[in-house]
Design a protein around this motif. Structure first.
Motif, PDB file in Angstrom:
ATOM      1  N   TYR A  34       3.676   9.836   5.832  1.00  0.00           N
ATOM      2  CA  TYR A  34       4.024  10.043   5.052  1.00  0.00           C
ATOM      3  C   TYR A  34       4.220   8.971   2.715  1.00  0.00           C
ATOM      4  CZ  TYR A  34       7.891  12.121   8.205  1.00  0.00           C
ATOM      5  OH  TYR A  34       7.875  12.940   8.797  1.00  0.00           O
ATOM      6  N   THR A  35       2.500   8.777   2.875  1.00  0.00           N
ATOM      7  CA  THR A  35       2.236   8.636   1.976  1.00  0.00           C
ATOM      8  C   THR A  35       2.002   9.840   1.066  1.00  0.00           C
ATOM      9  OG1 THR A  35       0.132   8.305   2.333  1.00  0.00           O
ATOM     10  CG2 THR A  35       1.970   6.623   2.625  1.00  0.00           C
ATOM     11  N   CYS A  36       2.264  10.260  -0.471  1.00  0.00           N
ATOM     12  CA  CYS A  36       1.075  11.195  -0.779  1.00  0.00           C
ATOM     13  C   CYS A  36       1.169  10.147  -2.498  1.00  0.00           C
ATOM     14  CB  CYS A  36       2.754  12.330  -1.572  1.00  0.00           C
ATOM     15  SG  CYS A  36       4.798  11.209  -2.484  1.00  0.00           S
ATOM     16  N   ASP A  37       0.624  11.331  -3.434  1.00  0.00           N
ATOM     17  CA  ASP A  37       0.014  10.681  -4.819  1.00  0.00           C
ATOM     18  C   ASP A  37       1.488  10.398  -5.888  1.00  0.00           C
ATOM     19  OD1 ASP A  37      -2.404  10.663  -4.233  1.00  0.00           O
ATOM     20  OD2 ASP A  37      -2.543  13.381  -4.341  1.00  0.00           O
ATOM     21  N   GLN A  38       1.234   9.346  -6.613  1.00  0.00           N
ATOM     22  CA  GLN A  38       2.463   9.574  -7.275  1.00  0.00           C
ATOM     23  C   GLN A  38       2.447  10.258  -8.202  1.00  0.00           C
ATOM     24  OE1 GLN A  38       2.033   6.172 -10.001  1.00  0.00           O
ATOM     25  NE2 GLN A  38       4.062   5.724 -10.412  1.00  0.00           N
ATOM     26  N   PHE A  86       1.647   3.350  -9.801  1.00  0.00           N
ATOM     27  CA  PHE A  86       1.519   2.475  -8.858  1.00  0.00           C
ATOM     28  C   PHE A  86       0.007   1.513  -8.699  1.00  0.00           C
ATOM     29  CE2 PHE A  86       4.900   5.052  -6.856  1.00  0.00           C
ATOM     30  CZ  PHE A  86       5.769   4.979  -7.441  1.00  0.00           C
ATOM     31  N   ASP A  87      -0.706   2.161  -8.913  1.00  0.00           N
ATOM     32  CA  ASP A  87      -1.681   2.059  -7.978  1.00  0.00           C
ATOM     33  C   ASP A  87      -2.125   0.409  -9.401  1.00  0.00           C
ATOM     34  OD1 ASP A  87      -2.233   3.727 -10.735  1.00  0.00           O
ATOM     35  OD2 ASP A  87      -4.248   4.284 -10.264  1.00  0.00           O
ATOM     36  N   GLN A  88      -1.815   0.199 -10.466  1.00  0.00           N
ATOM     37  CA  GLN A  88      -1.702  -0.541 -10.914  1.00  0.00           C
ATOM     38  C   GLN A  88      -1.441  -1.462 -10.637  1.00  0.00           C
ATOM     39  OE1 GLN A  88      -1.542   0.401 -15.450  1.00  0.00           O
ATOM     40  NE2 GLN A  88      -2.809   1.812 -15.796  1.00  0.00           N
ATOM     41  N   LEU A  89       0.367  -1.141 -10.618  1.00  0.00           N
ATOM     42  CA  LEU A  89       0.650  -1.880  -9.870  1.00  0.00           C
ATOM     43  C   LEU A  89       0.709  -3.026  -8.851  1.00  0.00           C
ATOM     44  CD1 LEU A  89       3.850  -3.527 -10.373  1.00  0.00           C
ATOM     45  CD2 LEU A  89       5.098  -1.772  -9.089  1.00  0.00           C
ATOM     46  N   ARG A  98      -1.806 -10.140  -1.001  1.00  0.00           N
ATOM     47  CA  ARG A  98      -1.503  -8.713  -1.098  1.00  0.00           C
ATOM     48  C   ARG A  98      -1.475  -7.421   0.279  1.00  0.00           C
ATOM     49  NH1 ARG A  98      -2.591 -10.522   4.225  1.00  0.00           N
ATOM     50  NH2 ARG A  98      -1.738 -12.406   3.903  1.00  0.00           N
ATOM     51  N   TRP A  99      -0.063  -7.523  -0.720  1.00  0.00           N
ATOM     52  CA  TRP A  99       0.658  -6.309  -1.002  1.00  0.00           C
ATOM     53  C   TRP A  99      -0.133  -5.085  -2.062  1.00  0.00           C
ATOM     54  CZ3 TRP A  99       4.942  -4.100   1.633  1.00  0.00           C
ATOM     55  CH2 TRP A  99       5.582  -4.786   3.079  1.00  0.00           C
ATOM     56  N   GLU A 100       0.829  -3.441  -1.322  1.00  0.00           N
ATOM     57  CA  GLU A 100       0.273  -2.837  -2.246  1.00  0.00           C
ATOM     58  C   GLU A 100       1.971  -1.615  -2.298  1.00  0.00           C
ATOM     59  OE1 GLU A 100      -2.666   0.032  -1.164  1.00  0.00           O
ATOM     60  OE2 GLU A 100      -2.710  -1.598   0.177  1.00  0.00           O
ATOM     61  N   VAL A 101       2.445  -1.688  -2.929  1.00  0.00           N
ATOM     62  CA  VAL A 101       2.931   0.182  -3.433  1.00  0.00           C
ATOM     63  C   VAL A 101       2.144   1.224  -3.242  1.00  0.00           C
ATOM     64  CG1 VAL A 101       4.247  -1.342  -4.324  1.00  0.00           C
ATOM     65  CG2 VAL A 101       3.278  -0.204  -5.691  1.00  0.00           C
ATOM     66  N   VAL A 102       2.416   1.989  -2.170  1.00  0.00           N
ATOM     67  CA  VAL A 102       2.323   3.376  -1.719  1.00  0.00           C
ATOM     68  C   VAL A 102       3.546   4.517  -2.086  1.00  0.00           C
ATOM     69  CG1 VAL A 102       0.486   2.889  -0.366  1.00  0.00           C
ATOM     70  CG2 VAL A 102       3.043   3.209   0.507  1.00  0.00           C
ATOM     71  N   ALA A 103       2.611   5.345  -2.702  1.00  0.00           N
ATOM     72  CA  ALA A 103       4.307   6.245  -3.420  1.00  0.00           C
ATOM     73  C   ALA A 103       4.630   7.463  -1.816  1.00  0.00           C
ATOM     74  CB  ALA A 103       3.475   7.512  -4.171  1.00  0.00           C
ATOM     75  N   VAL A 104       5.773   7.735  -1.775  1.00  0.00           N
ATOM     76  CA  VAL A 104       5.697   8.343  -0.556  1.00  0.00           C
ATOM     77  C   VAL A 104       7.290   9.700  -0.894  1.00  0.00           C
ATOM     78  CG1 VAL A 104       5.799   6.511   0.828  1.00  0.00           C
ATOM     79  CG2 VAL A 104       8.096   6.975  -0.424  1.00  0.00           C
ATOM     80  N   LYS A 121       2.434  -2.442   3.096  1.00  0.00           N
ATOM     81  CA  LYS A 121       2.373  -0.930   1.911  1.00  0.00           C
ATOM     82  C   LYS A 121       3.409  -0.675   1.606  1.00  0.00           C
ATOM     83  CE  LYS A 121      -1.811   0.966   3.025  1.00  0.00           C
ATOM     84  NZ  LYS A 121      -2.398   1.570   3.784  1.00  0.00           N
ATOM     85  N   PHE A 122       4.604  -0.808   0.385  1.00  0.00           N
ATOM     86  CA  PHE A 122       5.243  -0.830   0.846  1.00  0.00           C
ATOM     87  C   PHE A 122       5.858   0.308  -0.396  1.00  0.00           C
ATOM     88  CE2 PHE A 122       9.665  -0.455  -1.376  1.00  0.00           C
ATOM     89  CZ  PHE A 122      10.259  -1.241  -0.473  1.00  0.00           C
ATOM     90  N   PRO A 123       6.740   1.416   0.578  1.00  0.00           N
ATOM     91  CA  PRO A 123       6.721   2.934   0.104  1.00  0.00           C
ATOM     92  C   PRO A 123       7.872   2.582  -0.920  1.00  0.00           C
ATOM     93  CG  PRO A 123       8.020   2.553   2.161  1.00  0.00           C
ATOM     94  CD  PRO A 123       7.172   1.101   2.024  1.00  0.00           C
ATOM     95  N   VAL A 124       7.130   3.562  -1.951  1.00  0.00           N
ATOM     96  CA  VAL A 124       8.078   3.593  -3.169  1.00  0.00           C
ATOM     97  C   VAL A 124       8.119   5.596  -3.553  1.00  0.00           C
ATOM     98  CG1 VAL A 124       8.482   3.246  -5.369  1.00  0.00           C
ATOM     99  CG2 VAL A 124       7.775   1.533  -4.236  1.00  0.00           C
ATOM    100  N   THR A 125       9.524   4.897  -3.407  1.00  0.00           N
ATOM    101  CA  THR A 125      10.282   6.951  -4.028  1.00  0.00           C
ATOM    102  C   THR A 125       9.347   7.574  -5.413  1.00  0.00           C
ATOM    103  OG1 THR A 125      12.119   6.958  -2.475  1.00  0.00           O
ATOM    104  CG2 THR A 125      11.883   8.150  -4.376  1.00  0.00           C
TER     105      THR A 125
END
Ligand code: PHE
Ligand code: FE
Length: 292
Positions: A34-38, A86-89, A98-104, A121-125
């Motif tokens: 369910y992840t996608c590109d931002q 998101f990649d910079q954050l 050691r967390w990341e944000v990933v686009a959904v 990995k935290f999913p971010v709309t």
């Protein structure tokens, strides 16, 4: 990764309540997890400006209402003038906890959601609300997800809690206990309050990203504020279309982490035998936490 078209359409996790509409967002371009590109370059200047106005409205009122851990970390989101990349954050966040944000694309099924959290990995709309939704948006958008959730992921104890929640969610799915566990998410991650030497403060993302509920939850005499109690929370229904009638107050993130560390298997079993509690009901003899 392969795009799965048929599978990920129109599924909203019970974590967030359910509606008649399919969720917004382009699910066709999502990967199997369910992840996608931002697709950062697709944001319009108007969308960046809307993000800035949302950010500035909240930042202007957060002092004295949001917890210090939030206030100290919100700057990591970067300048409010632009929706963050998101990649910079993720780079900054990964260095800290050691967390990341990933686009959904938007709301995702709960197993996918739990699986991402369990991997830190935290999913971010990806999408942002419409200008006419400035005050209220039904589904979480990029502003809620980033501004509300990400600052606390810079706190090591809270970061560990979120990962444990994800792993616990995968387990709850097998035990058919997702509804009980969703209440824990709701009353902590989304609408939690914390007691500090200065008084009660907000740490829940649903509060921190809300124009009206931030002040309401901390200062209004109307809602009930009761001490965090795991079983009590699992028994308590919640409202998804009004400010909360009851808030649960933790003393520290360590308390939250430790209280949720035991195996929930027997707790789910015990809670299922107890009557459910409606939102806003205060039980006899229950402590109420005073504001200030
Ligand atoms: N301890 C929980 C279990 O055994 C997992 C969990 C941890 C759930 C933290 C939520 C938050 O299921
Ligand atoms: Fe949220």
């Amino acid at each position: 990764m392969q795009a799965v078209k048929a599978v990920n359409q129109g599924i909203a996790p019970v974590t967030y309540g359910q509606g008649d509409r399919p969720p917004r967002g382009d699910y066709a371009s999502a990967r199997a997890d369910y992840t996608c590109d931002q697709n950062w370059s697709a944001y319009t200047p108007q969308e960046h400006d809307l993000y800035r106005r949302l950010y500035e409205r909240q930042a202007a009122q957060m002092h004295g209402l949001a917890c210090d851990e939030f206030i100290d970390a919100v700057g990591h989101l970067g300048a409010p003038q632009r929706i963050p990349r998101f990649d910079q954050l993720s780079e900054t966040l990964h260095r800290r906890t050691r967390w990341e944000v990933v686009a959904v694309p938007g709301l995702i099924p709960e197993e996918a959601f739990f699986g991402l959290l369990a991997q830190r990995k935290f999913p971010v709309t990806g999408w942002i609300r419409k200008p006419e939704e400035f005050d209220y948006v039904v589904e979480p958008d990029v502003f809620h997800d980033l501004f509300g959730h990400v600052p606390l992921l810079f706190n090591p104890m809270f970061a560990d809690y979120m990962q444990a929640y994800g792993a616990g969610g995968l387990k709850a799915s097998r035990l058919d206990a997702c509804e009980l566990l969703a209440r824990l998410y709701w009353y902590t991650v989304e609408f939690g309050l914390i007691r500090t030497a200065q008084g009660v403060r907000a740490y829940g993302a649903g509060i921190l990203s809300s124009a009206g509920e931030l002040r309401y939850s901390v200062q209004s005499p109307e809602p009930s504020r009761v001490p965090f109690d795991l079983r009590r929370i699992m028994r308590t229904r919640y409202k998804i279309d009004t400010y909360q009638a009851t808030y649960f107050v933790i003393d520290s993130f360590q308390q939250l982490f430790e209280a949720t560390s035991p195996d929930f298997t027997p707790i789910y079993r015990a809670v299922r035998e107890l009557p459910q509690i409606d939102a806003g009901v205060v039980l006899e003899g229950e402590t109420r936490i005073a504001i200030e």
